[in-house]
Motif scaffolding. Sequence first.
Motif, PDB file in Angstrom:
ATOM      1  N   PRO A 112      -5.847  23.947  41.147  1.00  0.00           N
ATOM      2  CA  PRO A 112      -5.566  22.815  41.985  1.00  0.00           C
ATOM      3  C   PRO A 112      -5.874  22.554  42.797  1.00  0.00           C
ATOM      4  N   TYR A 113      -5.764  20.906  43.115  1.00  0.00           N
ATOM      5  CA  TYR A 113      -6.310  20.323  44.037  1.00  0.00           C
ATOM      6  C   TYR A 113      -5.350  21.480  45.716  1.00  0.00           C
ATOM      7  N   LYS A 114      -6.577  21.711  46.537  1.00  0.00           N
ATOM      8  CA  LYS A 114      -5.486  21.655  48.351  1.00  0.00           C
ATOM      9  C   LYS A 114      -5.928  20.644  48.738  1.00  0.00           C
ATOM     10  N   THR A 115      -4.989  21.054  50.113  1.00  0.00           N
ATOM     11  CA  THR A 115      -5.148  20.199  50.787  1.00  0.00           C
ATOM     12  C   THR A 115      -5.443  21.375  51.833  1.00  0.00           C
ATOM     13  N   HIS A 116      -5.927  19.600  52.899  1.00  0.00           N
ATOM     14  CA  HIS A 116      -6.423  20.366  54.460  1.00  0.00           C
ATOM     15  C   HIS A 116      -5.654  21.822  54.610  1.00  0.00           C
ATOM     16  N   LEU A 117      -4.434  21.345  54.853  1.00  0.00           N
ATOM     17  CA  LEU A 117      -4.043  22.386  55.380  1.00  0.00           C
ATOM     18  C   LEU A 117      -3.009  23.683  54.847  1.00  0.00           C
ATOM     19  N   ALA A 118      -3.644  23.042  53.288  1.00  0.00           N
ATOM     20  CA  ALA A 118      -4.056  24.439  52.717  1.00  0.00           C
ATOM     21  C   ALA A 118      -4.689  25.708  53.169  1.00  0.00           C
ATOM     22  N   TYR A 119      -5.885  24.542  53.067  1.00  0.00           N
ATOM     23  CA  TYR A 119      -7.261  25.559  53.838  1.00  0.00           C
ATOM     24  C   TYR A 119      -7.537  26.337  55.079  1.00  0.00           C
ATOM     25  N   VAL A 120      -6.375  25.255  55.681  1.00  0.00           N
ATOM     26  CA  VAL A 120      -6.156  25.669  57.378  1.00  0.00           C
ATOM     27  C   VAL A 120      -5.450  27.603  57.122  1.00  0.00           C
ATOM     28  N   LYS A 121      -4.211  26.626  56.538  1.00  0.00           N
ATOM     29  CA  LYS A 121      -3.175  28.444  56.260  1.00  0.00           C
ATOM     30  C   LYS A 121      -3.785  29.424  55.793  1.00  0.00           C
ATOM     31  N   GLU A 122      -4.895  29.466  54.774  1.00  0.00           N
ATOM     32  CA  GLU A 122      -5.624  30.838  54.094  1.00  0.00           C
ATOM     33  C   GLU A 122      -6.300  31.254  55.435  1.00  0.00           C
ATOM     34  N   ARG A 123      -6.944  30.367  56.625  1.00  0.00           N
ATOM     35  CA  ARG A 123      -7.655  31.128  57.593  1.00  0.00           C
ATOM     36  C   ARG A 123      -7.022  31.650  58.665  1.00  0.00           C
ATOM     37  N   ARG A 124      -5.660  31.228  58.806  1.00  0.00           N
ATOM     38  CA  ARG A 124      -5.251  31.679  60.162  1.00  0.00           C
ATOM     39  C   ARG A 124      -3.595  32.019  60.175  1.00  0.00           C
ATOM     40  N   SER A 125      -3.348  32.826  60.421  1.00  0.00           N
ATOM     41  CA  SER A 125      -2.010  33.081  60.369  1.00  0.00           C
ATOM     42  C   SER A 125      -1.221  32.381  60.988  1.00  0.00           C
ATOM     43  N   ASP A 126       0.385  32.746  60.488  1.00  0.00           N
ATOM     44  CA  ASP A 126       1.548  31.681  62.309  1.00  0.00           C
ATOM     45  C   ASP A 126       1.450  32.314  63.274  1.00  0.00           C
ATOM     46  N   ASP A 127       1.149  32.952  63.676  1.00  0.00           N
ATOM     47  CA  ASP A 127       1.106  33.064  64.540  1.00  0.00           C
ATOM     48  C   ASP A 127      -0.035  32.477  65.549  1.00  0.00           C
ATOM     49  N   GLU A 128      -1.225  32.977  64.884  1.00  0.00           N
ATOM     50  CA  GLU A 128      -2.525  32.181  65.263  1.00  0.00           C
ATOM     51  C   GLU A 128      -1.973  30.305  66.109  1.00  0.00           C
ATOM     52  N   ALA A 129      -1.551  29.623  64.779  1.00  0.00           N
ATOM     53  CA  ALA A 129      -1.406  28.410  64.715  1.00  0.00           C
ATOM     54  C   ALA A 129      -0.216  28.005  65.893  1.00  0.00           C
ATOM     55  N   LYS A 130       0.723  28.992  65.882  1.00  0.00           N
ATOM     56  CA  LYS A 130       1.453  28.551  67.019  1.00  0.00           C
ATOM     57  C   LYS A 130       0.293  28.403  68.766  1.00  0.00           C
ATOM     58  N   GLN A 131       0.108  29.277  68.998  1.00  0.00           N
ATOM     59  CA  GLN A 131      -0.788  30.099  69.894  1.00  0.00           C
ATOM     60  C   GLN A 131      -1.815  28.819  69.797  1.00  0.00           C
ATOM     61  N   ILE A 132      -2.341  27.979  69.491  1.00  0.00           N
ATOM     62  CA  ILE A 132      -3.547  26.867  69.277  1.00  0.00           C
ATOM     63  C   ILE A 132      -2.311  25.999  69.507  1.00  0.00           C
ATOM     64  N   LEU A 133      -1.583  25.702  69.024  1.00  0.00           N
ATOM     65  CA  LEU A 133      -0.524  24.379  69.213  1.00  0.00           C
ATOM     66  C   LEU A 133      -0.621  24.512  70.912  1.00  0.00           C
ATOM     67  N   ASP A 134       0.145  25.658  70.900  1.00  0.00           N
ATOM     68  CA  ASP A 134       0.519  25.695  72.129  1.00  0.00           C
ATOM     69  C   ASP A 134      -0.442  25.670  73.100  1.00  0.00           C
ATOM     70  N   GLU A 135      -1.902  26.495  73.860  1.00  0.00           N
ATOM     71  CA  GLU A 135      -2.841  25.811  74.043  1.00  0.00           C
ATOM     72  C   GLU A 135      -2.612  24.606  74.209  1.00  0.00           C
ATOM     73  N   ALA A 136      -3.013  24.151  73.323  1.00  0.00           N
ATOM     74  CA  ALA A 136      -3.306  22.308  72.348  1.00  0.00           C
ATOM     75  C   ALA A 136      -2.259  21.724  73.991  1.00  0.00           C
ATOM     76  N   LEU A 137      -1.246  21.553  73.755  1.00  0.00           N
ATOM     77  CA  LEU A 137      -0.036  21.170  73.924  1.00  0.00           C
ATOM     78  C   LEU A 137       0.095  21.270  75.960  1.00  0.00           C
ATOM     79  N   GLN A 138       0.149  22.585  76.200  1.00  0.00           N
ATOM     80  CA  GLN A 138      -0.411  22.488  77.394  1.00  0.00           C
ATOM     81  C   GLN A 138      -1.534  22.016  78.257  1.00  0.00           C
ATOM     82  N   LEU A 139      -2.673  21.333  77.626  1.00  0.00           N
ATOM     83  CA  LEU A 139      -4.058  21.076  77.695  1.00  0.00           C
ATOM     84  C   LEU A 139      -3.087  18.829  78.078  1.00  0.00           C
TER      85      LEU A 139
END
Length: 117
Positions: free
Chosen positions: A78-105
């Motif tokens: 089936p067709y995969k969205t961009h978000l599905a590919y990102v979720k394959e590469r990163r865990s939920d903890d890594e995603a939260k850490q990247i989001l926190d860094e971006a928000l701080q910036l």
Amino acid sequence: MAAGAIRGSRIGSGPMGEAERGEAAPRQRVQYFCANDHETALMFSVEADVPDSWDCPRCGLPASVDAANRPTAPKTEPYKTHLAYVKERRSDDEAKQILDEALQLLRSRRKSGELIF
């Protein structure tokens, strides 16, 4: 009637037999069978390499020359969205850490008055 007209003839008219075209190359008939029980008969030159598989013109599935071992339909993913590919590469903890860094910036840029484009 016009002066230069030739009656009863046109381009391509007349007997077209092997005498005018030349002899046909020797051919062989090959049957292909797909998983949907469609049979396709194709003509190939005797000198040509006959392919083991051919796409069925009726359903598009692969067909083979062996009626007992017909190929199965290829598995389509089936067709995969961009978000599905990102979720394959990163865990939920890594995603939260990247989001926190971006928000701080972003927050630090707002406090300093820096324009963000």
